[in-house]
Write an enzyme that holds these catalytic residues in place. Structure first.
Site, PDB file in Angstrom:
ATOM      1  N   SER A   1       7.925  59.196  47.003  1.00  0.00           N
ATOM      2  CA  SER A   1       6.864  58.200  47.148  1.00  0.00           C
ATOM      3  C   SER A   1       5.510  58.858  46.922  1.00  0.00           C
ATOM      4  O   SER A   1       5.413  60.070  46.704  1.00  0.00           O
ATOM      5  CB  SER A   1       6.911  57.568  48.543  1.00  0.00           C
ATOM      6  OG  SER A   1       6.631  58.548  49.539  1.00  0.00           O
ATOM      7  N   LYS A   2       4.452  58.045  47.002  1.00  0.00           N
ATOM      8  CA  LYS A   2       3.104  58.541  46.731  1.00  0.00           C
ATOM      9  C   LYS A   2       2.699  59.662  47.676  1.00  0.00           C
ATOM     10  O   LYS A   2       1.877  60.513  47.327  1.00  0.00           O
ATOM     11  CB  LYS A   2       2.104  57.388  46.838  1.00  0.00           C
ATOM     12  CG  LYS A   2       2.258  56.345  45.738  1.00  0.00           C
ATOM     13  CD  LYS A   2       1.251  55.219  45.911  1.00  0.00           C
ATOM     14  CE  LYS A   2       1.425  54.157  44.831  1.00  0.00           C
ATOM     15  NZ  LYS A   2       0.473  53.029  44.997  1.00  0.00           N
ATOM     16  N   ARG A   3       3.255  59.658  48.875  1.00  0.00           N
ATOM     17  CA  ARG A   3       2.863  60.700  49.835  1.00  0.00           C
ATOM     18  C   ARG A   3       3.324  62.093  49.399  1.00  0.00           C
ATOM     19  O   ARG A   3       2.862  63.103  49.924  1.00  0.00           O
ATOM     20  CB  ARG A   3       3.396  60.382  51.234  1.00  0.00           C
ATOM     21  CG  ARG A   3       4.905  60.441  51.374  1.00  0.00           C
ATOM     22  CD  ARG A   3       5.350  59.966  52.749  1.00  0.00           C
ATOM     23  NE  ARG A   3       6.786  59.930  52.902  1.00  0.00           N
ATOM     24  CZ  ARG A   3       7.513  60.962  53.308  1.00  0.00           C
ATOM     25  NH1 ARG A   3       6.933  62.108  53.594  1.00  0.00           N
ATOM     26  NH2 ARG A   3       8.818  60.840  53.435  1.00  0.00           N
ATOM     27  N   HIS A   4       4.226  62.145  48.413  1.00  0.00           N
ATOM     28  CA  HIS A   4       4.704  63.431  47.903  1.00  0.00           C
ATOM     29  C   HIS A   4       3.897  63.908  46.695  1.00  0.00           C
ATOM     30  O   HIS A   4       4.201  64.943  46.115  1.00  0.00           O
ATOM     31  CB  HIS A   4       6.181  63.330  47.517  1.00  0.00           C
ATOM     32  CG  HIS A   4       7.074  62.989  48.661  1.00  0.00           C
ATOM     33  ND1 HIS A   4       7.677  61.747  48.791  1.00  0.00           N
ATOM     34  CD2 HIS A   4       7.464  63.709  49.748  1.00  0.00           C
ATOM     35  CE1 HIS A   4       8.403  61.738  49.897  1.00  0.00           C
ATOM     36  NE2 HIS A   4       8.283  62.900  50.500  1.00  0.00           N
ATOM     37  N   GLY A   5       2.849  63.156  46.335  1.00  0.00           N
ATOM     38  CA  GLY A   5       2.034  63.534  45.170  1.00  0.00           C
ATOM     39  C   GLY A   5       2.224  62.551  44.035  1.00  0.00           C
ATOM     40  O   GLY A   5       2.550  61.382  44.256  1.00  0.00           O
TER      41      GLY A   5
END
Length: 574
Positions: A308-312
């Site tokens: 997801s976006k939290r991983h970059g």
């Protein structure tokens, strides 16, 4: 193939005898598949829906993104697997836009998805911008088709009108939750009389179309990746296929679209696996043959959670902006869940088409490793022909105001010297500015530079300054690499130095660093950069003249005194 096992109560479903399913030639098994139904006296029956290819035996696959955001790397990999499968079988790759979510779908998102697919090189045979015999290729333009098939289901009894209000539906969910039961529809409209229905229609009461699901039995499919998958029908309940505003629901659209577009194989993410149950029921009710299904595993983050976006960065557009090459993205995405059975990891798109088989797609989740993607991009970058690579990096240097020119001898030599340290095009900025910079003071006053300074570096500096002032060094640089080598050899003899004792002090004095690319090539480039005035003022270039002026001003006693007071420099090399 899908097999239904259930009670004989489902309207219009009859017992069938033992049948043999003929598979398309490209996927023919060594022996025919057999489905057996149970004779009428037994309490349960089997009925099967056979997977089939397009009517002419051609492989037809589709990628069907929703234009509600950017193209995620998971979606890009699904598109790639569909593309590779179609191309490897001589089939068609269809692009269909699933824009029934009117509130979230935007034209901008659709255009971005199309651009990303084109950038990856995944050209579609039918779809937006191209057309084809099975259009239109946007779901929002196919409403009449959905209504036509919904009406057929209503007339056949597989669908009924449901006039339940939102409040009634919420109450059903609450009761089911209290009883710890699945939230299945238990409303009265499944068994309502025609008079009751007509009464509500006369009132103008809003209604949905609900699909009548068998209350007993199970559904079993043979997935090309995951093997046999089954569901119990009693956990589903009657589901909506048309909303009260006349808009069709996703699972109904997909089924009608796949059939009317003659899709032979549905290759999609495993998160769509639960949808297969509803879609299979619709296929059967409409009398449509089912395509083959292949559900690809999710792409996971390093912590094995869903990426997801939290991983970059997670979208194709983001990686494009970061300087990744399309051929590297394609290569890496293909390896997320697939391999050709060898140790080879470097593939062009053409090689992937040649090697790809759906049988080698792994059903386990694949870890997205950004470090490996960067490494792979570097491999593809350095595989680009020299002239093309020079053009790419030269244009980048000019666009970032590092150089005044995008081509010429300096650019060609700089690219050849620095390319081994460049994994992404934007990396070339740092590589070149490091070469052009002259952090001499930081190097001399670092603990790493202490050994070099203590090895009579002031004496080497004095001799080097003399060689520069006399024009001896400049004359050697004018002759190119051969002139440099000849000069270095003579300079070393005059100082009775060779090897590391000669080259390390020369590197520090000329480049201001302890490490870096080939010293001779570096010094030659520095000379040419000053001579031809190709470096932009913003790059922080220190010319050879400026370097030697700095050397002349060094107070070596002060340098020696500062040694023990300073920490090692963190970054001194290219």
């Amino acid at each position: 193939m899908a097999t239904f096992v259930g009670s004989p109560c489902w309207a219009r479903l009859r017992s069938i005898g033992e049948i043999t399913l003929a598979h398309p030639p490209m996927l023919r098994h060594s022996s025919p598949l057999r489905l057996r139904s149970i004779a009428a006296p037994l309490p349960r029956r089997c009925f099967a829906v056979a997977a089939s290819a397009a009517s002419d035996g051609q492989v037809r696959v589709r990628f069907a993104p929703s234009p509600t955001g950017n193209l995620h790397v998971g979606g890009a990999r699904t598109a790639l697997f569909n593309y590779l499968f179609a191309r490897s079988k001589g089939g068609k790759f269809v692009l269909r836009i699933e824009d029934t979510d009117l509130e979230r779908s935007t034209k901008e998102s659709e255009e971005a998805v199309l651009q990303d697919l084109s950038w990856l090189g995944l050209d579609w045979d039918e779809g937006p911008g191209i057309g084809g015999d099975y259009g239109p290729y946007r779901q929002s333009e196919r409403n009449s088709l959905y209504k036509e098939h919904a009406q057929k289901l209503l007339e056949s009894g597989h669908v009924y009108r449901c006039f339940c209000s939102n409040e009634e539906l919420e109450k059903m969910k609450e009761i089911a939750k209290l009883k710890q039961l699945p939230p299945v529809y238990t409303g009265r409209w499944a068994t309502a009389t025609e008079e009751e229905v007509q009464e509500e229609l006369a009132k103008g009461t809003p209604f949905t179309y609900r699909f009548r699901v068998p209350k007993e039995g199970s559904l079993k499919i043979s997935d090309l990746i995951r093997g046999e998958v089954s569901w119990n029908l009693d956990t589903l309940g009657d589901f909506v296929i048309m909303r009260s505003n006349g808009q069709p629901v996703y699972n109904f659209c997909v089924t009608v679209d796949d059939v009317t577009m003659a899709i032979s194989h549905v290759i999609r993410a495993e998160e769509h696996l639960p949808n297969t149950l509803r879609q299979a029921l619709i296929y059967k009710a409409l009398g449509f043959p089912m395509p083959y299904f292949a559900h690809v595993s999710l792409i996971l983050a390093p912590d094995r959670s869903k990426l997801s976006k939290r991983h970059g960065a997670t979208s194709v557009g983001q990686f494009k902006e970061m300087g990744y090459l399309p051929q590297a993205m394609v290569n890496y995405l293909a390896l997320l869940g697939w391999g050709d059975g060898t140790e080879n990891e470097f593939f062009t798109l053409e090689q992937l088409v040649e090697k790809f088989t759906i049988e080698r797609v792994n059903k386990s989740g694949a870890i997205f490793d950004s470090t490996k993607l960067r490494w792979m991009n570097g491999q593809h970058l350095r595989a680009i022909p020299s002239e093309a690579l020079t053009g790419l990096i030269g244009q980048h240097w000019k666009s970032t105001c590092t150089l005044k020119e995008s081509d010429g001898p300096f650019v060609e030599e700089a690219v050849q010297l620095l390319k081994d340290g460049i994994d992404l095009i934007p990396d070339s900025d740092k590589a070149l500015t490091n070469l052009l910079a002259y952090p001499l003071h930081a190097t001399l006053t670092s603990s790493e530079g202490k050994v070099v300074v203590e090895d009579k570096l002031p004496e080497v500096s004095a001799s080097l300054i003399a060689a520069y002032d006399s024009g001896e060094l400049i004359g050697a640089l004018e002759e190119g690499h051969a002139g440099w080598q000849k000069w270095v050899k003579g300079f070393g003899k005059s100082l009775k130095r060779k090897g590391k004792t000669l080259f390390m002090p020369l590197r520090v004095l000329l480049t201001g660093k302890l490490h870096g690319p080939d010293m001779g090539a570096s010094v030659l480039l520095l000379y040419k950069a000053g001579k031809y005035d190709v470096v932009a003022p913003e790059a922080g270039f220190v010319t050879l003249d400026e370097r030697f002026n700095m050397l002349k001003q060094i107070n070596w006693e002060s340098v020696n005194q500062d040694q023990t007071l300073l920490e090692p420099t963190a970054t001194l090399s290219n």
